[in-house]
Scaffold this active site. Structure first.
Site, PDB file in Angstrom:
ATOM      1  N   ASP A 488       0.811  -1.223   0.000  1.00  0.00           N
ATOM      2  CA  ASP A 488       0.000   0.000   0.000  1.00  0.00           C
ATOM      3  C   ASP A 488       0.840   1.266   0.000  1.00  0.00           C
ATOM      4  O   ASP A 488       0.341   2.351  -0.287  1.00  0.00           O
ATOM      5  CB  ASP A 488      -0.859   0.037   1.272  1.00  0.00           C
TER       6      ASP A 488
HETATM    7  C1  GLC Z   1      -1.720  -3.916   5.329  1.00  0.00           C
HETATM    8  C2  GLC Z   1      -2.924  -4.020   4.445  1.00  0.00           C
HETATM    9  C3  GLC Z   1      -2.666  -4.906   3.255  1.00  0.00           C
HETATM   10  C4  GLC Z   1      -1.404  -4.477   2.565  1.00  0.00           C
HETATM   11  C5  GLC Z   1      -0.246  -4.429   3.526  1.00  0.00           C
HETATM   12  C6  GLC Z   1       1.031  -3.931   2.906  1.00  0.00           C
HETATM   13  O1  GLC Z   1      -1.506  -5.133   5.964  1.00  0.00           O
HETATM   14  O2  GLC Z   1      -4.026  -4.514   5.159  1.00  0.00           O
HETATM   15  O3  GLC Z   1      -3.735  -4.847   2.365  1.00  0.00           O
HETATM   16  O4  GLC Z   1      -1.158  -5.367   1.521  1.00  0.00           O
HETATM   17  O5  GLC Z   1      -0.570  -3.578   4.598  1.00  0.00           O
HETATM   18  O6  GLC Z   1       1.001  -2.560   2.646  1.00  0.00           O
HETATM   19  C1  GLC Z   2      -0.770   2.461   5.771  1.00  0.00           C
HETATM   20  C2  GLC Z   2       0.008   1.284   6.339  1.00  0.00           C
HETATM   21  C3  GLC Z   2      -0.271   0.024   5.578  1.00  0.00           C
HETATM   22  C4  GLC Z   2      -1.768  -0.153   5.449  1.00  0.00           C
HETATM   23  C5  GLC Z   2      -2.377   1.103   4.813  1.00  0.00           C
HETATM   24  C6  GLC Z   2      -3.859   0.984   4.566  1.00  0.00           C
HETATM   25  O1  GLC Z   2      -0.328   2.748   4.501  1.00  0.00           O
HETATM   26  O2  GLC Z   2       1.383   1.523   6.348  1.00  0.00           O
HETATM   27  O3  GLC Z   2       0.312  -1.067   6.236  1.00  0.00           O
HETATM   28  O4  GLC Z   2      -2.007  -1.261   4.667  1.00  0.00           O
HETATM   29  O5  GLC Z   2      -2.122   2.185   5.644  1.00  0.00           O
HETATM   30  O6  GLC Z   2      -4.646   1.474   5.580  1.00  0.00           O
END
Ligand code: GLC
Ligand code: GLC
Length: 841
Positions: A488
């Site tokens: 993300d």
């Molecule tokens: C969080 C989110 C997941 C994403 C991950 C890496 O665990 O829930 O959807 O892939 O972060 O950013």
């Molecule tokens: C932030 C976090 C990630 C999560 C995302 C979505 O980017 O670092 O882990 O998946 O939020 O809420």
């Protein structure tokens, strides 16, 4: 600062429990109650809260995140004995107990405390198919003198909408309303207007008093650790008007020496039809509450419900039971990992002690991935979930990033255009069909974007997911990353310089340049899965077309995605490499290594092995495998949120546990059992009991993130419970390390275990047959040579998961008959079967 103690608890596997022996764990260690829409979070001192279906819109009890002291607010029982008073579950009162114990079990938590010769116990659970928490509480006088005790229950109501409750004080200090009816205290806030639900708190005993007004119970400027009512020993019989409604029962308990008494408390939720809301003007219709209370109004009835819950879990966990020489492995796989899989499946990333329950609904990619550790337990729930997710897919094959559980409608609150999203639907669906054989799911008519006028079969949805990648390729023929892919925080089209905008929803520019090698690997892996599914369902032409696309993608990866020692991570919006040796920071990333190797890219030319060696060299630490290295030292708007975190945390070179199983699987596929298990044992919490103080979070479940080598305290774990790590770890351990893998036509057996694991037993129920599998490992040397394709090649159907690797030789005997190949065909089996698998060099 790290607590000097090293251990705060231990496993009790006979009872499927984790036993916590100190109320002051490094952080609250929680459990989950309920699993069918009614949920409670409960800490080791009974803190936490309860909600019905949606933790934002139907919050029953109040909880203050990020409060001090931490974890204040919960289901509390205060016991007072003359001038002394204490909390049954160890907090919020500070009184030191003679004995404290919390046992978190499967869907329940038990508390035991001893003080002043009073042994108090509480068992908290949500009975099956029930919208209530039940607390069985007992007090016993273990001393030689008689006791005159008072017990005060306490919980604080939330005004339903948890976000509004925590922000809109000008209104919500005036809306609280309660009703009191004998031993039942009702929370009917907003019932007079648009709500058709209320909550109540009941005890099966006459009251000596009650309170429903928080200020009256606590007293001015006091907290839950020193309520005035507990100090004076007398309730005020207060009525909450506005302000903060609570529920507190006062029970006087006289106990002769050796005497014991028990109570059952029920905290329940009822919904009523609009025309049945009122018994008479201003008085709520209590019939549904009475019916609910009646089900648990004696200790015997409550105990019977608890027994049902135990049986339910025994049955679920009985579907797959492993016995290896490694008890940490078994404890995780047989109990806690499966339990966590259920919780993550139910709640996605919505409500934990890190996820406040108001921000995030059910994630598209998260929920699809959560199914892979859970399908064997309750396949029909997975079917429903897959179809719900499918119904949020847009006509062009893209996905909303999340949906709200109450409406099941997709929304863009946390963005869209995460271009990895669509293909996860293929993973969940194929995994589901392999487990169940239920091809009919593919024929279900499912709307696009929840619009009933635009529907297609679920198969068509998968096809559109596939095409979404095909239709969104960048300059190198690799998939465009869009907003971001699985990571993300790799925001290559965001260029944000404004601290007030969200990385998840901001996008600048056309996003037609930045490409992702993670999605490329994912596309090859699940694209080929889709092609197999096409073959199985008579779409052979389509299968050919799909393979042409995935072949092309392999080629693109090989031509443009190899950096010399590992796979690149991405091309950014300017066409520059990300995750390359040419970069100063972020030279190597984990995601593309895992996905390209799992897809079998580079197994033919040595690149897969090289990529894994590079991971071992650059990313592996004592506490797990880091996301990338070197960490980003400063913010870079061309990379986005990943560079916003301090080095070593979260996506900036933290050990982001979710992706570690991808490497564990990759190593297993390359037949490196020792590395595979070594990585697993760094990650899996049951192996890390001596690191409880360092890790801080619950030692029985996975956390999303463990601080990496660049952080202040490497090894510290955060964001426990709701993480894709749970399902992926289980999947990696059972399907790849033990190699017990459901396939379309049978059970594939392809273990990759270290030489020291000489005898293994797996009991697994599949499609109505029960397999009792002994694996005898005669491979005395762990490195089993180069020819590791073994007898897979001679198997009766081709393995739908590749590359096909097992020990050098595998022989399988089913009920005394030698099997050709390593696939036990489902069609021929029902009932009980003995399988003996021998691995030899
Ligand atoms: C969080 C989110 C997941 C994403 C991950 C890496 O665990 O829930 O959807 O892939 O972060 O950013
Ligand atoms: C932030 C976090 C990630 C999560 C995302 C979505 O980017 O670092 O882990 O998946 O939020 O809420």
């Amino acid at each position: 600062m790290i607590d000097s103690k090293t251990k705060f608890g231990h496993f009790d596997n006979d009872n499927y429990e984790y036993v916590i022996t100190d109320p002051f764990t490094p952080s609250p260690w929680i459990n989950y109650l309920g699993n069918d829409g009614f949920h409670g979070l409960i800490s080791n001192t009974a803190g936490g809260y309860t909600f019905f279906r949606d933790p934002k819109f139907r919050r029953l009890t109040r909880y203050r995140y990020n409060n001090v002291p931490v974890d204040t607010g919960g289901r509390y029982f205060y016991i007072s004995d003359g001038d002394d008073a204490w909390s049954l579950a160890g907090r919020p009162m500070d009184t030191v107990l003679d004995k404290y114990e919390c046992r978190h079990g499967m869907g329940y938590s038990r508390f035991l405390s001893r003080k002043n010769d009073v042994e108090a116990k509480a068992t908290c659970f949500v009975p099956l198919n029930t919208t209530a928490e039940v607390y069985m509480v007992s007090l016993e006088n273990t001393g030689a003198k008689s006791k005159q005790l008072s017990m005060f229950s306490f919980l604080e109501w939330c005004l339903w909408n948890a976000e509004d409750d925590a922000t809109n004080f000008q209104r919500n200090l005036s809306t609280g309303e309660v009703e009191i009816s004998e031993s039942t205290l009702f929370h009917k806030t907003e019932f007079r207007e648009r709500r058709n639900h209320y909550a109540f708190y009941h005890v099966n005993h006459e009251l000596s008093g009650f309170d429903t007004c928080r200020d009256s119970f606590l007293g001015p400027y006091r907290g839950m650790h020193n309520p005035l009512v507990v100090e004076t020993g007398k309730s005020n019989n207060s009525h909450a008007h506005g302000f903060s409604p609570i529920a507190s029962h006062h029970l006087k308990v006289d106990l002769a020496p050796g005497e014991k008494t028990s109570f059952v408390f029920v905290m329940g939720y009822c919904e009523l039809a609009n025309d049945e809301k009122w018994a008479r003007p201003g008085v709520i219709n209590k019939k549904p509450a009475e019916a609910l209370i009646h089900r648990f109004d004696t200790t015997e009835k409550a105990q019977a419900a608890l027994d049902d819950l135990h049986r339910y879990w025994q049955d679920l966990l009985g579907k797959c039971v492993v016995k290896t020489p490694d008890s940490a492995f078994d404890t995780s796989i047989n109990i806690w990992n499966q339990y966590q899989n259920m919780v993550t499946f139910n709640l996605s990333r919505s409500a934990s002690f890190y996820e406040s329950g108001i921000g995030r609904g059910m994630g598209f990619r998260d929920s699809n991935q959560d199914t892979i550790g859970f399908t064997h337990m309750v396949p029909n729930k997975v079917r429903e979930r897959i179809l719900d997710l499918s119904a949020t897919q847009k006509p062009d094959g893209s996905a909303f990033h999340q949906y709200q559980p109450l409406t099941k409608k997709g929304n863009a609150n946390i963005g869209g255009n995460f271009n990895d999203d669509p293909m996860w639907l293929v993973l969940s669906t194929c995994n589901y069909i392999k487990e169940t054989g239920d091809y009919a799911i593919l024929d279900e008519l499912v709307p696009f974007n929840n619009d009933e006028t635009d529907s297609g079969t679920h198969f068509e949805h998968l096809h559109r997911a596939f095409n979404h990648v095909v239709n969104n390729l960048g300059p190198h023929g690799l998939p465009l990353i869009g907003r971001a892919d699985w990571n993300d925080c790799l925001n290559l089209n965001c260029f944000s310089t404004d601290p007030n905008e969200s990385f998840q929803t901001t996008q600048r520019g056309a996003s037609d340049i930045a490409e992702s090698l993670m999605i490329a690997g994912q596309f090859v892996l699940y694209g080929e899965e889709f092609a197999v599914l096409c073959d199985k369902t008579g779409h052979s032409e389509l299968a050919l077309t799909c393979r042409a696309h995935t072949d092309k993608m392999r080629e693109a990866i090989n031509t443009h995605g190899w950096d010399g020692e590992w796979f690149l991570r991405a091309y950014d919006a300017r066409g520059n490499k990300v995750g390359s040796n040419d970069n100063q920071e972020g030279k190597i990333f984990i995601e593309s290594q895992g996905f390209c190797v799992m897809a079998g890219v580079g197994t033919d030319n040595g690149r897969a092995k090289k990529a894994m060696d590079s991971v071992a060299e650059h990313l592996v630490t004592d506490y797990g495998i880091m996301l990338q290295q070197p960490a980003f030292s400063g913010y870079d708007k061309y990379l986005g949120e990943i560079s916003s975190y301090p080095p070593g945390y979260k996506e900036n070179a933290g050990i982001f546990c979710h992706n570690n199983p991808w490497i564990i699987i990759s190593e297993a596929m390359l037949h490196n059992p020792d590395r595979s298990l070594a990585y697993f044992s760094k990650l899996c919490p049951t192996y890390l009991q001596d690191k409880q103080a360092l890790r801080r979070s619950e030692p029985y479940v996975y956390s999303q993130m463990v601080a990496g080598a660049d952080s202040a305290v490497p090894g510290q774990a955060k964001n426990s419970w709701l993480t894709g790590t749970a399902s992926w770890s289980y999947y990696a351990a059972v399907q790849y390390i033990l190699g017990i893998r459901p396939d379309y036509d049978g059970l594939r057996i392809s273990p990759c275990v270290p030489a020291e694991w000489q005898e293994i037993n797996v009991k697994r129920t599949f499609r109505g047959a029960r397999y009792d599998i002994d694996i005898v490992n005669d491979v005395s040397d762990a490195s089993v040579g180069d020819d590791h394709t073994g007898e897979c090649n001679t198997s009766n159907t081709s393995d739908s998961t590749k590359p096909c690797v097992t020990a050098s030789r595998i022989s399988i005997v089913v009920d005394g008959n030698a099997l050709i190949g390593n696939l036990i065909p489902f069609a021929e089996f029902s009932g009980d079967h003995k399988v003996v698998v021998t691995l030899t060099k």
